[in-house]
Design an enzyme around this catalytic site. Structure first.
Site, mmCIF file in Angstrom:
data_model
loop_
_atom_site.group_PDB
_atom_site.id
_atom_site.type_symbol
_atom_site.label_atom_id
_atom_site.label_comp_id
_atom_site.label_asym_id
_atom_site.label_seq_id
_atom_site.Cartn_x
_atom_site.Cartn_y
_atom_site.Cartn_z
ATOM 1 N N LYS A 1 0.835 -1.208 0.000
ATOM 2 C CA LYS A 1 0.000 0.000 0.000
ATOM 3 C C LYS A 1 0.869 1.257 0.000
ATOM 4 C CE LYS A 1 -1.617 1.615 4.114
ATOM 5 N NZ LYS A 1 -1.405 3.029 4.463
ATOM 6 N N ASN A 2 1.840 1.312 0.924
ATOM 7 C CA ASN A 2 2.582 2.558 1.100
ATOM 8 C C ASN A 2 3.602 2.821 -0.009
ATOM 9 O OD1 ASN A 2 1.055 3.129 3.288
ATOM 10 N ND2 ASN A 2 2.604 2.569 4.818
ATOM 11 N N ARG B 1 -5.023 10.611 4.417
ATOM 12 C CA ARG B 1 -4.007 11.656 4.606
ATOM 13 C C ARG B 1 -2.965 11.668 3.481
ATOM 14 N NH1 ARG B 1 -0.791 12.826 7.582
ATOM 15 N NH2 ARG B 1 -1.425 14.719 8.590
ATOM 16 N N CYS C 1 -4.787 12.716 13.058
ATOM 17 C CA CYS C 1 -5.464 11.430 12.928
ATOM 18 C C CYS C 1 -5.292 10.668 14.225
ATOM 19 C CB CYS C 1 -4.982 10.646 11.712
ATOM 20 S SG CYS C 1 -3.439 9.808 11.949
ATOM 21 N N ARG D 1 0.465 14.704 13.205
ATOM 22 C CA ARG D 1 0.897 14.539 11.820
ATOM 23 C C ARG D 1 0.905 15.834 10.992
ATOM 24 N NH1 ARG D 1 -1.264 8.876 9.633
ATOM 25 N NH2 ARG D 1 0.648 9.022 8.431
ATOM 26 N N PRO D 2 1.808 16.758 11.342
ATOM 27 C CA PRO D 2 1.904 18.000 10.576
ATOM 28 C C PRO D 2 2.465 17.755 9.163
ATOM 29 C CG PRO D 2 3.686 17.842 12.180
ATOM 30 C CD PRO D 2 2.802 16.657 12.420
ATOM 31 N N ILE D 3 2.411 18.801 8.314
ATOM 32 C CA ILE D 3 2.952 18.649 6.951
ATOM 33 C C ILE D 3 4.000 19.727 6.638
ATOM 34 C CG2 ILE D 3 1.018 17.393 5.904
ATOM 35 C CD1 ILE D 3 0.178 20.219 4.759
ATOM 36 N N LEU E 1 7.089 19.602 6.827
ATOM 37 C CA LEU E 1 8.266 19.082 6.116
ATOM 38 C C LEU E 1 7.961 18.772 4.644
ATOM 39 C CD1 LEU E 1 9.659 16.803 8.977
ATOM 40 C CD2 LEU E 1 10.320 19.142 8.401
ATOM 41 N N ASP F 1 4.835 0.709 12.018
ATOM 42 C CA ASP F 1 3.654 0.042 11.459
ATOM 43 C C ASP F 1 3.535 -1.426 11.883
ATOM 44 O OD1 ASP F 1 3.052 2.422 10.271
ATOM 45 O OD2 ASP F 1 3.637 1.834 8.245
ATOM 46 N N ARG G 1 -8.602 -0.331 4.936
ATOM 47 C CA ARG G 1 -7.784 0.718 4.324
ATOM 48 C C ARG G 1 -6.466 0.149 3.834
ATOM 49 N NH1 ARG G 1 -5.942 4.873 7.903
ATOM 50 N NH2 ARG G 1 -4.610 5.015 6.098
HETATM 51 C C1 EPZ Z 1 4.217 7.070 6.364
HETATM 52 O O1 EPZ Z 1 3.435 8.123 6.891
HETATM 53 C C2 EPZ Z 1 3.304 5.883 6.242
HETATM 54 N N1 EPZ Z 1 2.196 6.220 5.342
HETATM 55 C C3 EPZ Z 1 2.797 5.472 7.618
HETATM 56 O O2 EPZ Z 1 2.027 4.301 7.439
HETATM 57 C C4 EPZ Z 1 3.995 5.160 8.516
HETATM 58 O O3 EPZ Z 1 3.542 4.878 9.806
HETATM 59 C C5 EPZ Z 1 4.938 6.371 8.551
HETATM 60 O O4 EPZ Z 1 5.316 6.751 7.200
HETATM 61 C C6 EPZ Z 1 6.209 6.123 9.342
HETATM 62 O O5 EPZ Z 1 6.885 5.018 8.816
HETATM 63 C C7 EPZ Z 1 2.357 6.138 4.041
HETATM 64 O O6 EPZ Z 1 3.418 5.785 3.534
HETATM 65 C C8 EPZ Z 1 1.203 6.459 3.183
HETATM 66 P P1 EPZ Z 1 6.242 10.465 8.294
HETATM 67 P P2 EPZ Z 1 3.961 9.615 6.840
HETATM 68 O O7 EPZ Z 1 6.125 11.732 7.537
HETATM 69 O O8 EPZ Z 1 4.758 9.801 5.617
HETATM 70 C C9 EPZ Z 1 6.573 13.845 11.654
HETATM 71 C C10 EPZ Z 1 0.259 2.783 7.979
HETATM 72 O O9 EPZ Z 1 -0.258 2.228 8.967
HETATM 73 N N2 EPZ Z 1 6.344 14.817 10.564
HETATM 74 O O10 EPZ Z 1 7.431 9.605 8.038
HETATM 75 O O11 EPZ Z 1 2.813 10.502 7.082
HETATM 76 C C11 EPZ Z 1 5.317 13.001 11.922
HETATM 77 O O12 EPZ Z 1 4.401 13.691 12.740
HETATM 78 C C12 EPZ Z 1 0.836 4.146 8.150
HETATM 79 O O13 EPZ Z 1 0.324 2.273 6.856
HETATM 80 C C13 EPZ Z 1 6.491 16.173 10.828
HETATM 81 O O14 EPZ Z 1 6.785 16.594 11.940
HETATM 82 O O15 EPZ Z 1 4.914 9.630 8.109
HETATM 83 C C14 EPZ Z 1 5.903 11.784 12.541
HETATM 84 O O16 EPZ Z 1 6.142 12.019 13.897
HETATM 85 C C15 EPZ Z 1 0.206 5.092 9.039
HETATM 86 N N3 EPZ Z 1 6.255 17.049 9.811
HETATM 87 C C16 EPZ Z 1 7.250 11.623 11.822
HETATM 88 O O17 EPZ Z 1 7.541 12.903 11.250
HETATM 89 C C17 EPZ Z 1 5.927 16.647 8.548
HETATM 90 O O18 EPZ Z 1 5.751 17.475 7.670
HETATM 91 C C18 EPZ Z 1 7.261 10.579 10.699
HETATM 92 O O19 EPZ Z 1 6.157 10.804 9.839
HETATM 93 C C19 EPZ Z 1 5.808 15.248 8.302
HETATM 94 C C20 EPZ Z 1 6.029 14.360 9.327
#
Ligand code: EPZ
Length: 419
Positions: A22-23, A92, A116, A121-123, A125, A306, A399
């Site tokens: 999926k990811n 998301r 969520c 989960r901010p964006i 970055l 995960d 999902r």
């Molecule tokens: C991906 O989410 C995966 N989703 C998640 O899968 C997975 O848990 C996660 O990576 C970590 O491995 C997909 O690939 C679609 P991150 P993502 O940005 O990209 C912080 C599942 O069950 N952060 O690596 O959203 C954030 O809050 C799931 O399949 C910021 O601070 O995760 C977290 O603490 C759910 N600012 C950390 O970074 C940002 O702009 C890692 O998040 C982005 C993230």
């Protein structure tokens, strides 16, 4: 509303196939926005996040055709560059259309995904690097409004202050069409990043270093549609392996990449389970049992967040204590209360859970799934709980798992979905 009933106590035996990841599929399907024409994908799992992605792509003027796990996406210029709230709120990962739309068309309007169940989960970055690359971005009325004053994004040197999978993916896609070189430092190293880079390269992108924490992207003027087979889902493979372990059965997970779940294999072995693996399979030996071991979730190649919930379910069945530290998401312990409803002995303090294992002591009960991986952990616990476990809100499971009940039933589990 649909729910799943599992009757615990059956050891699982046999072979089971892994579906496409999926990811990996999600960013790759959004990468199609970078080039007009027909993109062909294989091994695309049939699950709700993929249909949500298709719905968003339709809204952006793409057509999709599916035959089994083959998916063709025909992209044309969008009539409007908006990812609306009603679609983004379903998933998301919709934020992954931001980089491609901006790089290709110079405009994007994407609803803020919001928090969520597992964290805020901010964006930031995703947004700050695009600004460094020349985009003007504002947040207005719940939307990210992005505009590119120049013809193309410009390459930039980006140091992610946190390792982010989605952020790395969004910027890697955008940088593929930027003018000049982009260097991503502290980039995520997940296998899904490597798979996305593989597709972008087939489209004509120049990328080096994927799989390491420094990725260099030399922007090109245009990309072309290509064909790609999505990598196997390492989280599904890990979940199925744990299903074998928790029931004391013998399960061989086929069509997976064992190296992608090495952190899990190491922990299972440290716990005492017997694991063998080949090029594309991994097997847990019959009757092997484990004792409590500690895990600490960190970005790849560390133990994946995960698989934390599923591993916790397993630890409830292993003699001794296990300390589970969640360092990626601030609230990814919603399954703890539900596992405790089944009789698990767990204490929780902020990001640390201590599980005291009591093999054979879970009792079936009614529980509620709170997110995707939490749902999987409850199914796993249900496989060993005495009597029936009823899991509500299984739409979370849908999902991200393709036919999980069917796969478990194929291994001998007594499990069914009811309405
Ligand atoms: C991906 O989410 C995966 N989703 C998640 O899968 C997975 O848990 C996660 O990576 C970590 O491995 C997909 O690939 C679609 P991150 P993502 O940005 O990209 C912080 C599942 O069950 N952060 O690596 O959203 C954030 O809050 C799931 O399949 C910021 O601070 O995760 C977290 O603490 C759910 N600012 C950390 O970074 C940002 O702009 C890692 O998040 C982005 C993230």
């Amino acid at each position: 509303m649909e729910y799943i009933v599992v009757k615990g106590g059956t050891k699982l035996y046999g072979e089971v196939n892994t579906s496409g990841a999926k990811n990996a599929a999600l960013p790759i399907l959004f990468a199609a926005l970078l080039a007009e024409g027909e993109h062909h994908f294989h091994n695309v799992p049939l699950l709700r996040d993929i249909t949500s992605t298709e719905r968003l792509l339709h809204h952006l003027n793409c057509q999709t055709t599916r035959e089994g796990t083959n998916l063709c996406i025909r992209t044309s210029p969008p009539k409007d560059y908006t990812a609306p709230y009603e679609l983004v709120s379903q998933m998301r990962a919709s934020i992954l259309c931001l980089g491609p739309l901006l790089a290709k068309y110079g405009e994007a309007r994407v609803s803020l995904p919001g928090g969520c169940a597992i964290g805020s989960r901010p964006i930031n970055l995703h947004i700050e690097p695009l600004k460094l690359m020349g985009a003007e971005i504002a947040i207005e009325k719940g939307y990210v409004i992005a505009h590119l004053p120049a013809k193309r994004l410009s390459g930039a040197h980006i140091l992610f202050e946190n390792t982010t999978v989605g952020g790395t993916e969004n910027i890697m896609m955008a940088a593929s069409l930027a003018e000049g070189t982009t260097v991503l430092e502290n980039a995520a190293r997940e296998p899904e990043i490597v798979d996305l880079a593989a597709y972008l390269k087939k489209m004509g992108a120049h990328i080096e270093g994927e799989g390491s924490n420094v990725i260099t992207i030399e922007g090109v003027e245009s990309l072309k549609p290509a064909e790609h087979t999505i990598v196997p889902d390492r989280i599904e493979a890990g979940t199925l392996l744990i299903a074998g372990a928790i029931t004391g059965g013998q399960v061989r997970v086929e069509n997976c990449v064992p190296a992608d779940i090495q952190a899990l294999i190491d922990k299972l072995q440290e716990s005492g389970f017997t694991i063998t693996s080949g090029e594309n399979w991994v097997e847990i030996a019959a009757g092997s049992a484990g004792h409590g071991v500690d895990i600490h979730t960190i970005p790849h190649p560390g133990f994946p967040t995960d698989l934390q919930a599923q591993f916790m379910a397993l630890m409830t069945q292993c003699e001794g204590a296990s300390v589970i530290t969640e360092s990626i998401f601030e609230n990814r312990f919603m399954h703890v209360q539900e596992l405790m409803r089944l009789g698990a002995d767990i204490s929780l303090n902020a990001r640390v859970a201590v599980v005291r294992g009591h093999p054979g002591k879970l009792e079936g009960a009614e529980v509620m799934a709170t997110d995707l991986r939490a749902s999987a952990s409850l199914v796993l616990a249900g496989l060993v709980a005495n009597g029936d476990t009823k899991i509500n809100r299984v739409y979370h499971l849908d999902r991200g798992y393709e036919k999980l009940e069917e796969k478990l039933a194929g291994l001998g589990a007594i499990i069914e979905r009811r309405k």
